[in-house]
Design an enzyme around this catalytic site. Structure first.
Site, PDB file in Angstrom:
ATOM      1  N   GLY A  46      83.768 -18.785 -19.797  1.00 35.44           N
ATOM      2  CA  GLY A  46      83.403 -18.331 -18.459  1.00 35.44           C
ATOM      3  C   GLY A  46      81.966 -17.861 -18.442  1.00 35.44           C
ATOM      4  O   GLY A  46      81.361 -17.640 -19.504  1.00 35.44           O
ATOM      5  N   GLN A  51      74.973 -12.755 -15.587  1.00 37.27           N
ATOM      6  CA  GLN A  51      74.509 -13.014 -16.960  1.00 37.27           C
ATOM      7  C   GLN A  51      73.277 -13.904 -17.031  1.00 37.27           C
ATOM      8  O   GLN A  51      72.590 -13.939 -18.039  1.00 37.27           O
ATOM      9  CB  GLN A  51      75.640 -13.657 -17.791  1.00 37.27           C
ATOM     10  N   CYS A  92      81.946 -11.852 -25.483  1.00 37.39           N
ATOM     11  CA  CYS A  92      81.072 -12.052 -24.316  1.00 37.39           C
ATOM     12  C   CYS A  92      79.783 -12.735 -24.768  1.00 37.39           C
ATOM     13  O   CYS A  92      79.201 -12.351 -25.787  1.00 37.39           O
ATOM     14  CB  CYS A  92      80.754 -10.711 -23.669  1.00 37.39           C
ATOM     15  N   LEU A  93      79.348 -13.720 -23.997  1.00 40.28           N
ATOM     16  CA  LEU A  93      78.105 -14.427 -24.336  1.00 40.28           C
ATOM     17  C   LEU A  93      76.901 -13.489 -24.272  1.00 40.28           C
ATOM     18  O   LEU A  93      75.875 -13.773 -24.881  1.00 40.28           O
ATOM     19  CB  LEU A  93      77.899 -15.620 -23.395  1.00 40.28           C
ATOM     20  N   HIS A 134      87.317 -10.342 -16.636  1.00 43.79           N
ATOM     21  CA  HIS A 134      86.077 -10.113 -17.386  1.00 43.79           C
ATOM     22  C   HIS A 134      84.857 -10.532 -16.545  1.00 43.79           C
ATOM     23  O   HIS A 134      83.863  -9.796 -16.454  1.00 43.79           O
ATOM     24  CB  HIS A 134      86.175 -10.909 -18.696  1.00 43.79           C
ATOM     25  N   GLU A 135      84.956 -11.713 -15.897  1.00 39.85           N
ATOM     26  CA  GLU A 135      83.826 -12.211 -15.091  1.00 39.85           C
ATOM     27  C   GLU A 135      83.625 -11.376 -13.835  1.00 39.85           C
ATOM     28  O   GLU A 135      82.487 -11.109 -13.430  1.00 39.85           O
ATOM     29  CB  GLU A 135      84.035 -13.680 -14.689  1.00 39.85           C
ATOM     30  N   HIS A 138      81.640  -8.430 -14.612  1.00 41.01           N
ATOM     31  CA  HIS A 138      80.196  -8.716 -14.690  1.00 41.01           C
ATOM     32  C   HIS A 138      79.553  -8.615 -13.305  1.00 41.01           C
ATOM     33  O   HIS A 138      78.451  -8.075 -13.152  1.00 41.01           O
ATOM     34  CB  HIS A 138      79.943 -10.126 -15.225  1.00 41.01           C
TER      35      HIS A 138
HETATM   36  O1  GNR Z   1      83.393 -17.198 -23.827  1.00 43.30           O
HETATM   37  C1  GNR Z   1      84.009 -16.161 -23.575  1.00 43.30           C
HETATM   38  N1  GNR Z   1      85.186 -15.929 -24.183  1.00 43.30           N
HETATM   39  C2  GNR Z   1      86.029 -14.894 -23.853  1.00 43.30           C
HETATM   40  C3  GNR Z   1      87.069 -14.619 -24.716  1.00 43.30           C
HETATM   41  C4  GNR Z   1      87.947 -13.617 -24.437  1.00 43.30           C
HETATM   42  C5  GNR Z   1      87.808 -12.891 -23.276  1.00 43.30           C
HETATM   43  C6  GNR Z   1      86.784 -13.149 -22.400  1.00 43.30           C
HETATM   44  C7  GNR Z   1      85.893 -14.155 -22.682  1.00 43.30           C
HETATM   45  S1  GNR Z   1      84.613 -14.511 -21.568  1.00 43.30           S
HETATM   46  C8  GNR Z   1      83.422 -15.172 -22.645  1.00 43.30           C
HETATM   47  C9  GNR Z   1      82.243 -15.729 -21.881  1.00 43.30           C
HETATM   48  C10 GNR Z   1      81.550 -14.606 -21.143  1.00 43.30           C
HETATM   49  O2  GNR Z   1      80.861 -13.788 -21.660  1.00 43.30           O
HETATM   50  N2  GNR Z   1      81.766 -14.521 -19.871  1.00 43.30           N
HETATM   51  O3  GNR Z   1      81.230 -13.521 -19.166  1.00 43.30           O
HETATM   52 NI    NI Z   2      80.959 -11.886 -20.545  1.00 44.07          NI
END
Ligand code: GNR
Ligand code: NI
Length: 171
Positions: A46, A51, A92-93, A134-135, A138
């Site tokens: 995601g 980001q 998270c990236l 999670h997104e 953000h």
């Molecule tokens: O790539 C991602 N993997 C992930 C794994 C477990 C829970 C959430 C994520 S999101 C993350 C990509 C990201 O940072 N999205 O904001």
């Molecule tokens: Ni993230």
């Protein structure tokens, strides 16, 4: 399409609250396409516009395997959430190589506009449910490490600053 640079924690811009998209026009479609390319290239499931330093309510996701089912969520709103909670390991990236447990709703229903500007609903469970929550965090300026203890967060912050400094020096 273009790959966009991903902000890295603790960049203060990650704490910006995104505003709703006023209209799904050519500019937004280009942003969506660039975010998809950026997400696939980085091997993420995601990516939120926050980001890539764009503070509008846009999310791209793909939790399928093989990764061939992109989901685009513009102006997403959670319309239903399970009472049941579930702890899972998140990454998270914007916080590379850090993984830790976070508790979320087990299932969520999200209403959003797609890339075509049409409204739709998504019932998410498992990784997709974790990812949507999670997104959406953000977009509110929240990074998953903020659910961890202050001690863990401080350690992660220090580690990230050191890593970024080393990379800038070319180590
Ligand atoms: O790539 C991602 N993997 C992930 C794994 C477990 C829970 C959430 C994520 S999101 C993350 C990509 C990201 O940072 N999205 O904001
Ligand atoms: Ni993230």
């Amino acid at each position: 399409m273009a790959r966009l640079p991903i902000l890295r924690y603790p960049d203060p811009r990650l704490h910006t609250v995104a505003r709703p998209v006023a209209s799904v026009d050519e500019r937004i479609r280009r942003l969506v396409d660039d975010m998809l390319e950026t997400m696939y290239e980085a091997d993420g499931v995601g990516l939120a516009a926050t980001q890539v330093d764009v503070h509008e309510r846009v999310i791209v996701m793909d939790t399928s395997e093989p990764r061939d089912r992109a989901v685009v969520l513009i102006n997403p709103e959670i319309v239903a959430r399970s009472e049941e909670l579930k702890v899972s390991e998140e990454g998270c990236l914007s916080v590379p190589q850090i993984y830790d447990k976070v508790e979320r709703h087990a299932r969520v229903t999200v209403r959003a506009l797609g890339r075509d500007g049409q409204p739709f609903e998504l019932d998410a469970e498992g990784l997709a449910s974790v990812c949507v929550q999670h997104e959406m965090d953000h977009l509110l300026g929240k990074v998953f490490v903020e659910y961890l203890s202050g001690l863990k967060r401080d350690r992660i912050r220090t580690k990230m600053l050191k890593k970024t400094r080393e990379e800038l020096r070319g180590e």
